[in-house]
Design a protein around this motif. Sequence first.
Motif, mmCIF file in Angstrom:
data_model
loop_
_atom_site.group_PDB
_atom_site.id
_atom_site.type_symbol
_atom_site.label_atom_id
_atom_site.label_comp_id
_atom_site.label_asym_id
_atom_site.label_seq_id
_atom_site.Cartn_x
_atom_site.Cartn_y
_atom_site.Cartn_z
ATOM 1 N N THR A 50 0.828 -1.184 0.000
ATOM 2 C CA THR A 50 0.000 0.000 0.000
ATOM 3 C C THR A 50 0.873 1.250 0.000
ATOM 4 O O THR A 50 2.088 1.185 0.153
ATOM 5 C CB THR A 50 -0.910 0.012 1.236
ATOM 6 O OG1 THR A 50 -0.099 -0.099 2.408
ATOM 7 C CG2 THR A 50 -1.879 -1.155 1.195
ATOM 8 N N ASP A 51 0.237 2.409 -0.162
ATOM 9 C CA ASP A 51 0.948 3.677 -0.162
ATOM 10 C C ASP A 51 1.157 4.109 1.285
ATOM 11 O O ASP A 51 0.208 4.487 1.964
ATOM 12 C CB ASP A 51 0.103 4.703 -0.930
ATOM 13 C CG ASP A 51 0.782 6.060 -0.999
ATOM 14 O OD1 ASP A 51 1.867 6.212 -0.400
ATOM 15 O OD2 ASP A 51 0.227 6.966 -1.640
ATOM 16 N N PRO A 52 2.397 4.107 1.778
ATOM 17 C CA PRO A 52 2.647 4.456 3.179
ATOM 18 C C PRO A 52 2.154 5.860 3.534
ATOM 19 O O PRO A 52 1.634 6.075 4.627
ATOM 20 C CB PRO A 52 4.175 4.357 3.297
ATOM 21 C CG PRO A 52 4.567 3.412 2.217
ATOM 22 C CD PRO A 52 3.631 3.709 1.084
ATOM 23 N N LEU A 53 2.324 6.812 2.615
ATOM 24 C CA LEU A 53 1.914 8.184 2.893
ATOM 25 C C LEU A 53 0.398 8.276 3.067
ATOM 26 O O LEU A 53 -0.097 8.946 3.977
ATOM 27 C CB LEU A 53 2.373 9.110 1.767
ATOM 28 C CG LEU A 53 2.200 10.613 2.022
ATOM 29 C CD1 LEU A 53 3.022 11.043 3.230
ATOM 30 C CD2 LEU A 53 2.634 11.411 0.789
ATOM 31 N N ALA A 54 -0.337 7.585 2.192
ATOM 32 C CA ALA A 54 -1.799 7.592 2.277
ATOM 33 C C ALA A 54 -2.264 6.911 3.560
ATOM 34 O O ALA A 54 -3.205 7.371 4.223
ATOM 35 C CB ALA A 54 -2.404 6.894 1.062
ATOM 36 N N ASP A 55 -1.588 5.821 3.930
ATOM 37 C CA ASP A 55 -1.944 5.122 5.158
ATOM 38 C C ASP A 55 -1.651 5.988 6.381
ATOM 39 O O ASP A 55 -2.414 5.992 7.353
ATOM 40 C CB ASP A 55 -1.167 3.807 5.263
ATOM 41 C CG ASP A 55 -1.696 2.748 4.303
ATOM 42 O OD1 ASP A 55 -2.802 2.949 3.770
ATOM 43 O OD2 ASP A 55 -1.012 1.739 4.094
ATOM 44 N N ALA A 56 -0.534 6.707 6.329
ATOM 45 C CA ALA A 56 -0.183 7.592 7.437
ATOM 46 C C ALA A 56 -1.209 8.712 7.578
ATOM 47 O O ALA A 56 -1.623 9.062 8.686
ATOM 48 C CB ALA A 56 1.212 8.176 7.219
ATOM 49 N N GLU A 57 -1.635 9.258 6.452
ATOM 50 C CA GLU A 57 -2.654 10.316 6.478
ATOM 51 C C GLU A 57 -3.968 9.786 7.047
ATOM 52 O O GLU A 57 -4.616 10.447 7.861
ATOM 53 C CB GLU A 57 -2.870 10.865 5.065
ATOM 54 C CG GLU A 57 -3.844 12.034 5.020
ATOM 55 C CD GLU A 57 -3.979 12.624 3.619
ATOM 56 O OE1 GLU A 57 -5.059 13.162 3.299
ATOM 57 O OE2 GLU A 57 -3.003 12.547 2.841
ATOM 58 N N ALA A 58 -4.359 8.587 6.627
ATOM 59 C CA ALA A 58 -5.599 7.990 7.119
ATOM 60 C C ALA A 58 -5.529 7.749 8.626
ATOM 61 O O ALA A 58 -6.509 7.945 9.352
ATOM 62 C CB ALA A 58 -5.875 6.675 6.393
ATOM 63 N N ALA A 59 -4.360 7.339 9.110
ATOM 64 C CA ALA A 59 -4.197 7.096 10.541
ATOM 65 C C ALA A 59 -4.306 8.394 11.339
ATOM 66 O O ALA A 59 -4.901 8.426 12.415
ATOM 67 C CB ALA A 59 -2.846 6.434 10.807
ATOM 68 N N LEU A 60 -3.750 9.474 10.802
ATOM 69 C CA LEU A 60 -3.852 10.771 11.479
ATOM 70 C C LEU A 60 -5.303 11.240 11.545
ATOM 71 O O LEU A 60 -5.747 11.807 12.550
ATOM 72 C CB LEU A 60 -2.991 11.815 10.753
ATOM 73 C CG LEU A 60 -1.476 11.667 10.940
ATOM 74 C CD1 LEU A 60 -0.730 12.598 9.993
ATOM 75 C CD2 LEU A 60 -1.069 11.947 12.381
ATOM 76 N N VAL A 61 -6.045 10.990 10.472
ATOM 77 C CA VAL A 61 -7.472 11.344 10.455
ATOM 78 C C VAL A 61 -8.218 10.543 11.513
ATOM 79 O O VAL A 61 -9.102 11.053 12.204
ATOM 80 C CB VAL A 61 -8.086 11.107 9.059
ATOM 81 C CG1 VAL A 61 -9.608 11.256 9.097
ATOM 82 C CG2 VAL A 61 -7.489 12.090 8.046
#
Length: 204
Positions: A157-168
């Motif tokens: 998966t895209d780590p940046l997108a996953d990181a953003e989703a986790a912050l949300v």
Amino acid sequence: MIGRLRGTLLDKQPPWLVVDVGGVGYEVEASMTTLVALPGVGEGVSLYTHLVVRDDAHLLYGFAREQERALFRALIRVNGIGPKLALAILSGMDEAAFMRCVMDDDAKALTRLPGVGKKTAERLIIEMRDRFPHWERRDGAVLASESASASMDARETDPLADAEAALVSLGYKPAEAAKMLVGVEEGLSIEAMIKAALTRRMAG
């Protein structure tokens, strides 16, 4: 009450992880501080846990250190602080940093955390101040947090997108989460990206 889990880390998708204990996979929600400290998927792991029972679900929260769990339990006893907000607070700062904010009356630093406004920060300082003396070492020094090392897990998966989703999921708005990740070093694990974003946020 489930107080501790020891098993194999099957999956790690911040803020969630799955631990296999004797063939049973336990879904656990954890702070970013804990997630960064965990080993890689497939390795052994031991977590202190806290079980929250609701009418519609049984929610298990995991912590790398007993001290972090103790702070979580203290936080959820504060009026207006639920497990989700408590976990967001622990993701933004470790126990020692939170203790410093309380003892120094630093409400401004606490308001940088998602979901913590001025009134909530002031309430945290007032209600938590008297709960810290028994957390000090006998020599008077504040218990320091253990160092956390990030593991580099290969993901499709895209780590940046996953990181953003986790912050949300921690309470930040999508635009704010994206902004927090701007300039974060590429190639880091998802957990390390999130921790770096949270550290920059608190420093700002």
